[in-house]
Design an enzyme around this catalytic site. Structure first.
Site, PDB file in Angstrom:
ATOM      1  CG  HIS A  86      18.896  39.787  -1.140  1.00 44.29           C
ATOM      2  ND1 HIS A  86      18.491  38.770  -0.819  1.00 44.29           N
ATOM      3  CD2 HIS A  86      19.150  40.340   0.072  1.00 44.29           C
ATOM      4  CE1 HIS A  86      18.917  38.302   0.332  1.00 44.29           C
ATOM      5  NE2 HIS A  86      19.361  39.415   0.918  1.00 44.29           N
ATOM      6  CG  ASN A 134      10.443  35.240  -2.679  1.00 44.30           C
ATOM      7  OD1 ASN A 134       9.886  34.463  -1.805  1.00 44.30           O
ATOM      8  ND2 ASN A 134      11.797  34.887  -3.132  1.00 44.30           N
ATOM      9  NE  ARG A 178      17.375  29.263   1.056  1.00 46.40           N
ATOM     10  CZ  ARG A 178      16.995  30.623   0.967  1.00 46.40           C
ATOM     11  NH1 ARG A 178      15.714  30.434   1.070  1.00 46.40           N
ATOM     12  NH2 ARG A 178      17.810  31.629   0.345  1.00 46.40           N
ATOM     13  CG  HIS A 212      15.027  30.572  -3.053  1.00 45.81           C
ATOM     14  ND1 HIS A 212      15.904  31.645  -3.008  1.00 45.81           N
ATOM     15  CD2 HIS A 212      15.748  29.408  -2.863  1.00 45.81           C
ATOM     16  CE1 HIS A 212      17.000  31.152  -3.032  1.00 45.81           C
ATOM     17  NE2 HIS A 212      16.814  29.541  -2.914  1.00 45.81           N
ATOM     18  CD  GLU A 236      14.467  33.915  -6.382  1.00 43.73           C
ATOM     19  OE1 GLU A 236      14.445  35.100  -7.014  1.00 43.73           O
ATOM     20  OE2 GLU A 236      14.687  33.699  -5.190  1.00 43.73           O
ATOM     21  CG  HIS A 273      12.016  40.025   4.606  1.00 45.72           C
ATOM     22  ND1 HIS A 273      11.910  39.091   5.451  1.00 45.72           N
ATOM     23  CD2 HIS A 273      12.589  41.216   5.368  1.00 45.72           C
ATOM     24  CE1 HIS A 273      12.048  39.822   6.764  1.00 45.72           C
ATOM     25  NE2 HIS A 273      12.293  40.896   6.726  1.00 45.72           N
TER      26      HIS A 273
END
Length: 237
Positions: free
Chosen positions: A190, A7, A45, A43, A70, A214
């Site tokens: 995650h 990611n 947003r 991802h 995502e 992350h």
């Protein structure tokens, strides 16, 4: 071998903090693939605070491995995915104001909505995955939506790993067994890290893919991106 999808949201976060195009998100994705990763995850947003919608458009024709987008399937997100047709779309029930993903779908309550969304994506040949907590009722509910895969939300495992890793992995292994029995593919993500990924992999049957951002990017600040990716790949064998 379980596939590693990286990611790259945090790379976009760093770029956006200064403006301009350093670090370059597309170049980072190309390097990550060159270092051996088998997928790129983004991802976007609604506020575009890290990955921007334009990043998706820039990446779709550059990514040579599997491209995974995502997000919460609002109309804008659905349009973005249908226009760019990634290999996989992962549906995440994010509220607009959350800092990061913090819950999976209630696949029973939202069954009809998820069925409609998934049918739209599958009609265009896009593999679908639903972000879910490690609870068997949500796995069974996911099956009823028509999704191809689930992505197990692994924050609880990462927290529990510090105290009793065998207890922490138990609900995930049980859900993986059920999902496989139901014919669902199994992804996870995650708070997975170099500290816990090897144990997770060794104790998770039928694990198709992990999505890690992350921790991997943070670890790379100390060890370098190529070195960290190769460590993950070794642990995922």
């Amino acid at each position: 071998m379980t596939r590693l999808s990286v990611n790259i949201n945090k790379i976009a976060t760093l770029r956006n903090a200064r403006g301009g195009n350093v670090p370059n998100v597309v170049e980072a994705a190309q390097n990550i693939e060159a270092f051996g990763a088998e997928g790129i995850t983004v991802h976007p947003r609604p506020d575009e605070r890290h990955i921007r919608y334009q990043d998706v458009r820039d990446l779709v024709n550059v990514v040579q491995t599997e491209f995974n987008i995502e997000g919460n399937p609002n109309p804008e997100f659905m349009e973005l995915v249908l226009q760019n047709k990634p290999a996989q779309v992962t549906l995440v029930p994010d509220a607009e104001d959350v800092l990061t993903s913090n819950a999976g779908w209630d696949t029973i309550k939202h069954k009809s909505f998820l069925q409609e969304v998934i049918q739209s994506f599958k009609a265009e040949g896009i593999r679908t995955s639903i972000f879910v907590n490690p609870d068997k009722k949500w796995i069974e509910g996911a099956k009823a939506t028509g999704t191809d895969r689930i992505e197990l939300y692994t924050e609880a495992f990462a927290v529990g790993f510090q105290h009793d890793k065998n207890e922490a992995i138990k609900p995930y292994a049980e859900c993986a067994e059920l999902a496989h029995h139901l014919g669902l593919g199994i992804n996870a993500g995650h708070d997975l890290s170099l500290q816990n990924i090897q144990f997770f992999k060794q104790n998770m049957p039928y694990l198709d893919e992990v999505s890690i951002g992350h921790a991997l990017i943070a670890e790379s600040l100390y060890e370098g991106l190529e070195s960290v990716i190769k460590k993950y790949l070794e642990f995922l064998k």
